[in-house]
Scaffold this active site. Structure first.
Site, short mmCIF file in Angstrom:
data_model
loop_
_atom_site.label_atom_id
_atom_site.label_comp_id
_atom_site.label_asym_id
_atom_site.label_seq_id
_atom_site.Cartn_x
_atom_site.Cartn_y
_atom_site.Cartn_z
N CYS A 31 -30.01 9.32 17.94
CA CYS A 31 -28.97 10.01 17.18
C CYS A 31 -28.17 8.95 16.44
CB CYS A 31 -28.02 10.77 18.08
SG CYS A 31 -28.74 11.37 19.61
N GLU B 88 -19.93 16.08 12.50
CA GLU B 88 -21.13 15.75 11.72
C GLU B 88 -21.86 17.00 11.24
OE1 GLU B 88 -22.60 11.89 14.31
OE2 GLU B 88 -23.55 13.81 14.75
#
EC number: 5.3.3.2
Length: 227
Positions: free
Chosen positions: A86, A148
């Site tokens: 990630c 995000e």
């Protein structure tokens, strides 16, 4: 932007806070660039600062999912178990390329090498499949957090691993049943998992996993799932 003392944090991880992330609006349109540090401060997140990110789910040929445990040196969500990789595309020409999410896929290739030591040639961008996007927000602690729009990327391949201990504490390949056990341990507080992995595991992951040979039905580049 607020001033935060980082003297007590891992020096290698602090250096990465200077990287320039891609600022976006809620529809994933680029509106600027800001440091990783400023993108991850809760004080800025509460004002609406939003950046572009990605989450990779890598399955081997036995259809087992590669998980990592984030190192204790990580500034956000240290020691947490999570999906394969990630991170964030950077605000540079190669990783800003939006056609077919090529910039994000290049960023994923870069970070798979940096975190897990996977050779670049083993994960070319064309073998990294872009499924969809999710928008989420989560606090790591009183100072740091995430906000995000996360590109979901899937890879199916056997790869060579040589993890960087500053990034990764441990890793493992898991079957569906093994992941369900791990999620139970997280629910009981025995281990910690990242909030985005918890969200994706609770919503999409097992559907994708059941259909690894038929992923086209889940490709949706128009919708952004608000979590």
């Amino acid at each position: 932007m607020p001033e935060i003392n980082t003297n007590h944090l891992d020096k290698q991880q602090v250096q990465l806070l200077a990287e320039m992330c891609i600022l976006i609006d809620e529809n994933d349109n680029k509106i600027g660039a800001e440091t990783k540090k400023n993108c991850h401060l809760n004080e800025n997140i509460e004002k609406g600062l939003l950046h572009r990110a990605f989450s990779v789910f890598l399955f081997n040929t036995e259809n087992k999912l590669l998980l990592q445990q984030r190192s204790d040196a990580k500034i956000t969500f240290p020691g947490c178990f999570t999906n394969t990789c990630c991170s964030h595309p950077l605000s540079n020409p190669a990783e800003l390329e939006e056609s077919d999410a090529l910039g994000v896929r290049r960023a994923a290739q870069r970070r798979l090498k940096a975190e897990l030591g996977i050779p670049l040639e083993e994960v070319p961008p064309e073998e990294i499949n872009y499924l969809t996007r999710i928008h989420y927000k989560a606090q790591s602690d009183g100072i740091w957090g995430e906000h995000e729009i996360d590109y979901i990327l899937l890879v199916r391949k056997n790869v060579t691993l040589n993890p960087d201990p500053n990034e990764i504490k441990s890793y493992c390949y898991v079957s569906k049943e093994e992941l369900k056990e791990l999620l139970k341990k997280a629910a009981s507080g025995e281990i910690k998992i990242t909030p985005w992995f918890k969200i994706i595991a609770a919503t999409f992951l097992f559907k994708w996993w059941d259909n690894l040979n038929h992923l086209n039905q889940f490709v949706d580049h128009e919708k952004i799932y608000r979590m």
